[in-house]
Scaffold this motif. Sequence first.
Motif, mmCIF file in Angstrom:
data_model
loop_
_atom_site.group_PDB
_atom_site.id
_atom_site.type_symbol
_atom_site.label_atom_id
_atom_site.label_comp_id
_atom_site.label_asym_id
_atom_site.label_seq_id
_atom_site.Cartn_x
_atom_site.Cartn_y
_atom_site.Cartn_z
ATOM 1 N N ASN A 85 -8.530 -20.955 -36.881
ATOM 2 C CA ASN A 85 -9.281 -20.144 -35.917
ATOM 3 C C ASN A 85 -9.371 -20.882 -34.588
ATOM 4 N N GLY A 86 -9.177 -20.141 -33.539
ATOM 5 C CA GLY A 86 -9.273 -20.751 -32.217
ATOM 6 C C GLY A 86 -8.053 -21.527 -31.807
ATOM 7 N N LYS B 123 -3.780 -18.216 -30.963
ATOM 8 C CA LYS B 123 -2.777 -17.218 -31.346
ATOM 9 C C LYS B 123 -2.954 -15.925 -30.549
ATOM 10 N N THR B 124 -4.182 -15.456 -30.509
ATOM 11 C CA THR B 124 -4.438 -14.220 -29.767
ATOM 12 C C THR B 124 -4.233 -14.447 -28.267
ATOM 13 N N THR B 125 -4.664 -15.600 -27.801
ATOM 14 C CA THR B 125 -4.486 -15.902 -26.380
ATOM 15 C C THR B 125 -3.003 -15.930 -26.016
ATOM 16 N N HIS C 134 -3.394 -14.911 -41.148
ATOM 17 C CA HIS C 134 -4.049 -16.035 -41.807
ATOM 18 C C HIS C 134 -3.681 -16.122 -43.278
HETATM 19 N N1 LIG Z 1 -11.378 -14.907 -22.300
HETATM 20 C C1 LIG Z 1 -11.750 -16.085 -22.821
HETATM 21 N N2 LIG Z 1 -12.715 -16.839 -22.212
HETATM 22 C C2 LIG Z 1 -13.085 -18.018 -22.729
HETATM 23 N N3 LIG Z 1 -12.576 -18.556 -23.828
HETATM 24 C C3 LIG Z 1 -11.617 -17.876 -24.485
HETATM 25 C C4 LIG Z 1 -11.162 -16.600 -24.021
HETATM 26 N N4 LIG Z 1 -10.215 -16.151 -24.859
HETATM 27 C C5 LIG Z 1 -10.095 -17.090 -25.821
HETATM 28 N N5 LIG Z 1 -10.929 -18.118 -25.595
HETATM 29 C C6 LIG Z 1 -11.019 -19.335 -26.402
HETATM 30 O O1 LIG Z 1 -9.722 -19.815 -26.597
HETATM 31 C C7 LIG Z 1 -9.571 -20.313 -27.921
HETATM 32 C C8 LIG Z 1 -8.412 -19.634 -28.581
HETATM 33 O O2 LIG Z 1 -8.790 -18.327 -28.921
HETATM 34 P P1 LIG Z 1 -7.852 -17.300 -29.681
HETATM 35 O O3 LIG Z 1 -8.592 -16.015 -29.743
HETATM 36 O O4 LIG Z 1 -6.537 -17.277 -29.037
HETATM 37 O O5 LIG Z 1 -7.762 -17.928 -31.128
HETATM 38 P P2 LIG Z 1 -7.002 -17.375 -32.410
HETATM 39 O O6 LIG Z 1 -5.982 -18.375 -32.737
HETATM 40 O O7 LIG Z 1 -6.555 -15.984 -32.172
HETATM 41 O O8 LIG Z 1 -8.153 -17.421 -33.481
HETATM 42 P P3 LIG Z 1 -8.494 -16.418 -34.680
HETATM 43 O O9 LIG Z 1 -7.658 -16.852 -35.812
HETATM 44 O O10 LIG Z 1 -9.932 -16.641 -34.923
HETATM 45 O O11 LIG Z 1 -8.189 -15.046 -34.216
HETATM 46 C C9 LIG Z 1 -10.871 -20.079 -28.627
HETATM 47 O O12 LIG Z 1 -11.600 -21.291 -28.628
HETATM 48 C C10 LIG Z 1 -11.571 -19.049 -27.778
HETATM 49 O O13 LIG Z 1 -12.962 -19.237 -27.809
#
Ligand SMILES: Nc1ncnc2c1ncn2[C@@H]1O[C@H](COP(=O)(O)OP(=O)(O)OP(=O)(O)O)[C@@H](O)[C@H]1O
Lengths: 410, 248
Positions: free
Chosen positions: B41-42, B45-47, B206
């Motif tokens: 998590n974090g 991936k989504t970013t 996941h």
């Molecule tokens: N718009 C934003 N503003 C501030 N922080 C952000 C923003 N978008 C993402 N983050 C931070 O960037 C990091 C990566 O987030 P992301 O959503 O990409 O994780 P992920 O790999 O998709 O996780 P998950 O498996 O929980 O979906 C996280 O710590 C999140 O809090």
Amino acid sequence: MQRSFVARNPSVLIFLACLGLFVLGVTVLSEAVGNGFLSTSFVKTLGKTLCLALIAVAMDLVWGYTGILSLGHFAFFGLGGYMIGMWLMYERTRDIVATSLAEAPIPATVTEIQEAIATQIFGVVGSNEFPLVWSFADSLVIQLILVVAVPGLLALVFGWLAFRARVTGVYLSILTQAMTLALALYLFQNDSGLRGNNGLSGLQNLPGLDDVPQALVSLWFFWASAAALGLGYLLAAWVVSGKFGSVIRGIRDNEARVRFLGYQVEVYKLVIFAGTAMISGIAGALYYPQAGIINPAEIAPIASIYLAVWVAIGGRGRLYGAVIGAIFVTLFSSLFTGGQVPDVNLGFYTVKWVDWWLIVLGLSFVLVTLYAPKGIGGLFDLIAHRTHPDRHGAPLGPDMGALQEKEAQE
Amino acid sequence: MSSTRLLEVSGVSVSFDGFRAINNLSFTMPSHGLRAIIGPNGAGKTTFMDIVTGKTKPDDGRITWGEKNISLRGMSEARIAREGIGRKFQKPTVFEDQTVHQNLLMAQRNKRGPLAVLFYRAGGKDLDRVNELAATIGLTDELARKSGELSHGQKQWLEIGMLLAQEPRLLLVDEPAAGMTLAERERTTALLVEAAKTRAVVVVEHDMDFVRRLNCRVTVLHEGSVLAEGSLDHVTSNQQVIDVYLGR
Ligand SMILES: Nc1ncnc2c1ncn2[C@@H]1O[C@H](COP(=O)(O)OP(=O)(O)OP(=O)(O)O)[C@@H](O)[C@H]1O
Ligand SMILES: [Mg+2]
């Protein structure tokens, strides 16, 4: 799914039929061509109400369907009124001036006539010259074009700035209020070129038609308003019925998702915002000749807020809801503020409706928003569900409960 | 199925208020086939998907696309979508107030301009395609229903169907199996594998069993950059991956 537009939207036909019947009824009861049961001033009130219903349809498009809570559409309405008002006032004043100068021993020159008209119109604001904005006031055609062009352009510029910066939600609403307020304050100034707080008056008199009685003029405007409402409704229903309607409702519900589908959300918002501004302009251009006078107070921010209240109470996201809301609220509003409803004496306090009406309206707005988000239009769904219990999730089109709509109108 | 490179992300970084969510990330995707992205998590991936689809503007790096190597940086979301990148969100996002049919029709690859859309009337070909897609995602009987009435799994499929309707060259799919039953997962796997035959599909997930069934190359993301890449067995035997992700 490939049936004709009317077959897919029976509510449109029903609406137009109701409107037609209503027009027929009023015509038959009018002073001008009917038995005179309805006074001329009441015919004007009805005509004005139809114009308000038209701007409510526009508001429903922009708010109910696209999700942009514009609190500025009455500015466009007012601008439309000003544009036609300029021609009406100019032409009529010219007629009067021409008649009076014709009696003079020496024929007046063109400049003298112009000066006399200007003095007549702008004397109240201490001027005797035509401001630049009146350049085309002598041309009905140009002023009619301006009725749609000025609101359309203002909306285009404003919308382009706001939507491109991705201002949404409450911030956008505040911005539209600011625009309205700025416009009203500007028009209040004496040197705005539109007679400051005096506004434009005498608009009920059609130039060159002094011999036609007001009873007939009022009926003409009533017919024109009904035609505009009918056409506007038809256009709006067509716009929302197809894929365009899908896209704007998508923007309302989740604009980011629409973007990822490849649609340029800003462009769509702009089209709707400017398009409805133009419809509002037309509604205003029909309204103010029936009202006879327009002044900057008409553009005050509160007017646009009322508009949102009508649409909310009528039920947003369904066109007939907007129409019903506008008619219903303006009707009750004139009943209560006109003193037709007796005051309630509670012994220790007398409820005077003139003072309390706004509170009642505000309260109903809050209650509708909280407990009946579908508004009055939602009642039709209830009835439709009772008569067709096993509808199995077919789309709740705006075609339900049209019978009641008829009742609401008559 | 090795083929030409479709997407190349190189040296991309993005920070949120000083926090580096993506850190010098590089990633390439060929024009066909499946790729899974996993990570804690974090991990970002989504970013990463946000950056490719134009939702988040990167601070640094290059994103090049297609045969002509055009840059996606600075393009609007809508423009990138029209270039052929489709995206499914982590949380299912369909237009709940509209029917399944309307959802699919709206997503369908057609002219996107307001005028073209205003005068658009669905022809036989488009309607056939909608029916075909509905059959693929198993929603033929639900076409006339509002999508808000669908089950969670059905919404996920509808969203995948909308993606397919867009006919994108690259599909970015964020956690498609979240909240699904086993049977639903299997169907989803089949959908994605089938889609990847004719285009590139990137799946964030996941669930390791799900990833195993996808049977494809895996990229492990950690703290905004690539930690390991290779077959699932290869990455799961990597000590670093075990430490940060699997061994938690
Ligand atoms: N718009 C934003 N503003 C501030 N922080 C952000 C923003 N978008 C993402 N983050 C931070 O960037 C990091 C990566 O987030 P992301 O959503 O990409 O994780 P992920 O790999 O998709 O996780 P998950 O498996 O929980 O979906 C996280 O710590 C999140 O809090
Ligand atoms: Mg995520």
